[in-house]
Structure formats: C-alpha cells, structure tokens
Design an enzyme around this catalytic site. Structure first.
Site, mmCIF file in Angstrom:
data_model
loop_
_atom_site.group_PDB
_atom_site.id
_atom_site.type_symbol
_atom_site.label_atom_id
_atom_site.label_comp_id
_atom_site.label_asym_id
_atom_site.label_seq_id
_atom_site.Cartn_x
_atom_site.Cartn_y
_atom_site.Cartn_z
ATOM 1 C CB CYS A 134 -1.330 -5.208 1.643
ATOM 2 S SG CYS A 134 -3.091 -4.934 1.477
ATOM 3 C CB CYS A 137 -2.976 -1.714 1.068
ATOM 4 S SG CYS A 137 -3.450 -3.083 2.108
ATOM 5 C CG ASP A 138 0.675 -0.758 -0.433
ATOM 6 O OD1 ASP A 138 0.034 0.215 0.000
ATOM 7 O OD2 ASP A 138 1.371 -1.494 0.287
#
Ligand code: FAD
Ligand code: NAP
Length: 310
Positions: A134, A137-138
């Site tokens: 992701c 997200c990261d």
C-alpha cells in the site's frame, strides 16, 4: 443466547457493500454491515480516483468517507467483524465473526479481494520492514529514498506515479516488456524523470541489512542475467485474489475462487447474494462494484418480501 437478527447482513464495506447498504436501507430493510478493516475497502488504499462518474478527481479516502456517511445517514447498522463463516438455515442465515454471531434473512457477500504475494525469497520476513502492499499507507516512510514497484497493471503504474512524487527514484520491475495497465498511465510512467523500468525482470530475492530491506536481486527472464537494485522500499502490485475461502464450503466459486452469480447477483444458495470484486466478472472497478451492490440489494429485499408470505 439468541443472536441479534436483521433483515439483511452485508459482509464488507467497500463500494459494493456500502452501495448495497444504501439500497437496502432505502427499501426499508433493517441492515447490518460488517467490516473487518476500515470502510472503503480498496478505495482507502487508492491515492486518486479519476474514473468514478461525476467526481472528476477525488481521493480514495474522501470517496470512502462520502459513501460511508451516506450509509450512516440512512440508519445502516455498522459493526466491526471479521466474518469467519456463513451457515444456511433455510429461512435465515447465521453469519459468524471472530467475536459474535448474527442472524439475517438475506446476506450479501461483498468481501472483495486481497493482495497477492510474490512468493520470492525474503518477502515474508521483510513484510512491514520495507515491503508493502500500500503506497498511500507506507509511501511517506520512504520520502527521498529509492524504491521499487513490482507489477505491470494499473495499480503498479498509478502507485509508481504517486511514489515518484515522494521518493528520490522509483524502479518498476515487470515480468514482461508490455504493460497491462491503461495507455495514459503508461505514457506518464515512461516520461517521468524519476521512474526507471526493469522490464522482462523478476525478483529472485529481497535482501536485507540490519533487518530492513536494502536491495532486490532481479533476473532478466530472457538472458538470465542477475542484477541488484538498491531500495529501501518495495511495493508489490501483482494483482489480487478473491477473499472467499471462508465461504467456499457453501458458495459456488470458479477455479480462481471468485463467486459465481447470475445477473441478479444470486449465488447458488437462496438468500445469499454476492457483489463487487469478489464475483466472477470482467471489469473490477468502483463503478461496477457499486452497480453490483445495487442489484444484489434490490433482489435481496425482494427475496425477504417473499419470506413473509411463507
Ligand atoms: P473492496 O473494495 O475490496 O472491499 C471489500 C471489503 O470487504 C474490504 O473493506 C475488506 O476489509 C472487507 N472484508 C473482506 N473480508 C472480510 C471478512 N471476512 N469480514 C468482514 N469484512 C471483510 N477502481 C476504480 O474504479 N478507479 C480507480 O482509480 C481504482 N484504483 C485502484 C487502485 C488500487 C491500488 C487497487 C488495488 C484497486 C483500484 N481500483 C480502482 C479497483 C477498485 O478499488 C475495486 O474494484 C473496488 O474497490 C471493489 O470494491 P468491492 O466493494 O467489491 O471490494
Ligand atoms: P492486474 O491488472 O491483475 O495486474 C497485475 C500485474 O502483475 C500484471 O502486470 C501481471 O503481469 C503482474 N503479475 C501477476 N502475477 C505476478 C507474479 N507472480 N510475478 C510478477 N508479476 C506478476 O492487477 P492490478 O494492477 O492490481 O489491477 C487489479 C484490477 O483493479 C484491474 O481490474 C485494474 O484495472 C483495476 N484497477 C483500476 C484502476 C483504475 O481504474 N484507475 C487502478 C488500479 C487498479 P502480466 O501482465 O504479465 O500478467
């Protein structure tokens, strides 16, 4: 102890499940929507959505919030629950989560898909220590660092473009020399000064230093030549597999595990419907997921009506 009971239980709060919830609630059904993560499904992990009619450009998280708020304004019951199984009791179904059981007259399965793993050496060990599924997200963990993206579909191309806005360099590693993703995204990728391509290449291993990803070893599938690409982050976008293992004892699935439905989104079990990416279909998009959700819900409500006359 008697279980809480509802007219309609929807499993999964992605665009398919949330649209099913809107249609169910508007038709007067008492609806419970169960979700094991955050409402929005794959949309939560999508930086920008550009092809959902009427919105032009909208972030995946904003679209998720708008859909979720819509369900809440209509009085849809929402609960956390990782659904483990469904039991068919004829006139009602029992849906069991990791914490409790619920009864529903009808059920809609809208559990979508989960990210596929490569199976390469070091992948499991370095998951969360440099390897991610992701970018949204990261990605920020790798600001001004070098990363690789694996895959050649729309997800790989679009998320590589997103990462190129954050990272010092992005290398897309793809097993063929042709991309599967849309031409428009491919053109942007090919013309981006921070994006390199490693084509006809597969990952042999993820290599670590001090317990963190440090490089990947890639093999050219035509020449067998090995190459090391330094990277602190690796984002794997090699497609999805259906989240159906918990239902496959009861619900008919195809060879790949996708649920087989008819055009009313009915499964082989009366009163159980499926909608969205979890179904056998050609085009997996937000708009087709919402379409399935609407159709499944309308037919589920009709089915619930027939139970009253029995
Ligand atoms: P999902 O969105 O996958 O939602 C399923 C939900 O079910 C999830 O929230 C999951 O947590 C939940 N769930 C799963 N199992 C259980 C369980 N056992 N118990 C409880 N809950 C469960 N499409 C577009 O149209 N435009 C785009 O720009 C776009 N970008 C994308 C970018 C990426 C990186 C990816 C991977 C996909 C993208 N797509 C895009 C495709 C789109 O996101 C999907 O087609 C769509 O989200 C499918 O919706 P769904 O509701 O069927 O499933
Ligand atoms: P995808 O379209 O299935 O593409 C997966 C990519 O990974 C392919 O290029 C495939 O290579 C490669 N791959 C698969 N298995 C591999 C393996 N074991 N090793 C190395 N490479 C492997 O998956 P996706 O990109 O995640 O897209 C999923 C769905 O969501 C699609 O329907 C897509 O259109 C949709 N989506 C839409 C948008 C959008 O509308 N903007 C954005 C993202 C996703 P091959 O090409 O050689 O098979």
């Amino acid at each position: 102890m008697a279980h809480k009971s509802y007219d309609l239980i929807i499993i999964g709060a992605g665009p398919a499940g949330m649209t099913a919830a809107v249609y169910g609630a508007r038709a007067g059904a008492d609806v419970l929507m169960l979700e094991k993560g955050a409402p929005g499904g794959q949309m939560v992990n999508t930086y920008e959505v550009e092809n959902y009619t009427g919105f032009g450009k909208i972030s995946g998280t904003d679209l998720s919030t708008k859909m979720f708020n819509h369900t809440q304004k209509l009085g849809v019951n929402y609960a956390y629950g990782d659904v483990r199984t469904i039991e068919d009791k004829g006139k009602y179904k029992v849906v069991e989560t990791d914490v409790e059981k619920f009864e529903g007259k009808a059920v809609i399965i809208a559990t979508g898909t989960k990210n596929r793993r490569l199976g390469a050496k070091g992948e499991e060990r370095l998951a969360g220590r440099g390897i991610s599924w992701c970018a949204i997200c990261d990605g920020a963990f790798f600001k001004d660092k070098e990363v690789v993206v694996v895959g050649g579909g729309n997800s790989a191309l679009e998320e590589a473009l997103y990462l190129a806005g954050l990272c010092s360099k992005v290398t897309i590693i793809h097993r063929r020399d042709k991309f599967r993703g849309e031409k428009k995204a491919e053109e942007k990728v090919r013309n981006h000064e921070k994006i390199d391509l490693a084509l006809d290449a597969v990952i042999e291993s993820f290599n670590e230093e001090e317990n963190k990803l440090d490089s990947v070893t890639v093999r050219n599938v035509k020449t067998n030549e090995l190459n090391q690409i330094p990277c602190r982050g690796a984002f794997i976008y090699i497609g999805q597999e259906p989240a159906t293992s918990m239902f496959s004892h009861l619900i008919k699935v195809n060879k790949q595990g996708y649920i087989i439905t008819n055009d009313k989104m009915e499964t082989n079990i009366k009163g159980v419907y499926a909608a969205g990416d979890v179904c056998e279909k050609d085009l997996r998009q937000i708009i087709t997921a919402t379409n399935d959700g609407a159709v499944a819900s309308q037919n589920a409500v009709k089915y619930i009506e027939t139970l009253k006359n029995k």
